[in-house]
Design a protein around this motif. Structure first.
Motif, PDB file in Angstrom:
ATOM      1  N   ASN A   1      -2.445   1.034  -4.062  1.00 20.23           N
ATOM      2  CA  ASN A   1      -1.591  -0.293  -3.774  1.00 20.23           C
ATOM      3  C   ASN A   1      -1.077  -1.079  -4.912  1.00 20.23           C
ATOM      4  O   ASN A   1      -1.657  -1.090  -6.101  1.00 20.23           O
TER       5      ASN A   1
ATOM      6  N   ASN B   1       4.997  -1.848   3.272  1.00 21.88           N
ATOM      7  CA  ASN B   1       4.196  -0.680   2.401  1.00 21.88           C
ATOM      8  C   ASN B   1       5.302   0.693   2.359  1.00 21.88           C
ATOM      9  O   ASN B   1       6.324   0.799   2.881  1.00 21.88           O
TER      10      ASN B   1
ATOM     11  N   SER C   1       0.702  -1.165   0.055  1.00 19.51           N
ATOM     12  CA  SER C   1       0.122   0.069   0.050  1.00 19.51           C
ATOM     13  C   SER C   1       0.853   1.231   0.044  1.00 19.51           C
ATOM     14  O   SER C   1       1.992   1.233   0.441  1.00 19.51           O
TER      15      SER C   1
ATOM     16  N   TYR D   1       5.247   4.759   2.536  1.00 27.84           N
ATOM     17  CA  TYR D   1       4.396   5.872   3.307  1.00 27.84           C
ATOM     18  C   TYR D   1       4.845   7.231   3.018  1.00 27.84           C
ATOM     19  O   TYR D   1       6.189   7.511   2.631  1.00 27.84           O
TER      20      TYR D   1
ATOM     21  N   HIS E   1       0.519   4.650   1.650  1.00 31.52           N
ATOM     22  CA  HIS E   1      -0.261   5.251   2.773  1.00 31.52           C
ATOM     23  C   HIS E   1       0.238   6.788   2.871  1.00 31.52           C
ATOM     24  O   HIS E   1       1.657   7.066   3.086  1.00 31.52           O
TER      25      HIS E   1
ATOM     26  N   GLU F   1      -0.164  10.227   5.556  1.00 32.68           N
ATOM     27  CA  GLU F   1      -0.668  10.546   6.780  1.00 32.68           C
ATOM     28  C   GLU F   1      -0.355  12.030   6.702  1.00 32.68           C
ATOM     29  O   GLU F   1       0.833  12.431   6.402  1.00 32.68           O
TER      30      GLU F   1
ATOM     31  N   ASP G   1      -5.441  10.168   7.441  1.00 37.60           N
ATOM     32  CA  ASP G   1      -4.409   8.885   7.462  1.00 37.60           C
ATOM     33  C   ASP G   1      -5.173   7.759   6.845  1.00 37.60           C
ATOM     34  O   ASP G   1      -6.042   7.091   7.401  1.00 37.60           O
ATOM     35  N   ARG G   2      -4.559   7.596   5.302  1.00 42.45           N
ATOM     36  CA  ARG G   2      -5.355   6.668   4.640  1.00 42.45           C
ATOM     37  C   ARG G   2      -4.502   6.102   3.721  1.00 42.45           C
ATOM     38  O   ARG G   2      -3.453   6.636   3.207  1.00 42.45           O
ATOM     39  N   ASP G   3      -4.817   4.943   3.067  1.00 42.58           N
ATOM     40  CA  ASP G   3      -4.036   4.235   1.904  1.00 42.58           C
ATOM     41  C   ASP G   3      -4.726   4.879   0.688  1.00 42.58           C
ATOM     42  O   ASP G   3      -5.963   5.139   0.511  1.00 42.58           O
TER      43      ASP G   3
END
Length: 191
Positions: free
Chosen positions: A138, A173, A95, A175, A97, A99, A133-135
């Protein structure tokens, strides 16, 4: 006090000290809770060269260095078991992600580029409120062919930063974070 040593003794001591110094960091340590023994397994190092493990140097009386005796075992050196296998296994479920830890809303553009073809597989701009805060994507959605590299490019607050992740089991993942001080900070997890 001066101790006179014969040439043979000095050579043996020099040989033993040389071997100890050369192998001090290479053979790894023994478990802290167990005594050194012939059956203890050394910590593997990331090389593929064979290494002689010294199990008994009491028979090294002919001036030969320890480890060259029949009591020594030679075992091929392996790579780190936890990461070597993982780095060769495809795993596209990674993912991206985002934030926002800053106290203001931030417009963030995320672009994901397949490095093998320079193809953009994802390109979206969104506003992230404080605490968002989310994906957002992918890598499995890009349908990678085995292990591939993807560059995650983030643009926010007049700054552009990127990080490259691979679709192997060793990578986690990716970020993209806006820090509490408002800085753009992309990174990834790895095993």
């Amino acid at each position: 006090m001066v101790v006179a040593l014969g040439m043979r003794s000095r050579t043996r001591i020099a040989t033993v000290l040389s071997v100890l110094l050369l192998t001090a960091g290479c053979l790894g340590g023994m478990p802290a809770d167990g005594p050194e023994s012939e059956t203890a397994t050394p910590t593997p190092t990331p090389t593929a060269e064979p290494r002689t493990l010294i199990t008994d140097d009491s028979s090294a009386t002919d001036g030969s260095p320890p480890g060259s005796t029949p009591a020594a075992q030679t075992r091929p050196e392996s790579t780190f078991e936890g990461t070597a296998g993982a780095s060769e296994q495809p795993d596209a479920d990674k993912s991206i992600h985002v934030e926002n830890r800053w106290n203001q809303s931030v417009e963030i553009r995320i672009r994901v580029v397949r490095e093998a073809t320079n193809e953009t597989v994802y390109d979206e701009t969104d506003t992230f409120d404080p605490g968002a805060d989310r994906d957002v994507y992918n890598l499995a959605d890009a349908d990678p062919d085995g292990i591939e590299s993807f560059r995650v490019i983030a643009t926010a607050r007049n700054a552009t930063e990127s990080v490259t992740v691979e679709t192997n089991a060793c990578y986690g993942n990716a970020y993209v974070e806006i820090t509490e001080s408002g800085e753009l900070y992309p990174y990834y997890a790895i095993c």
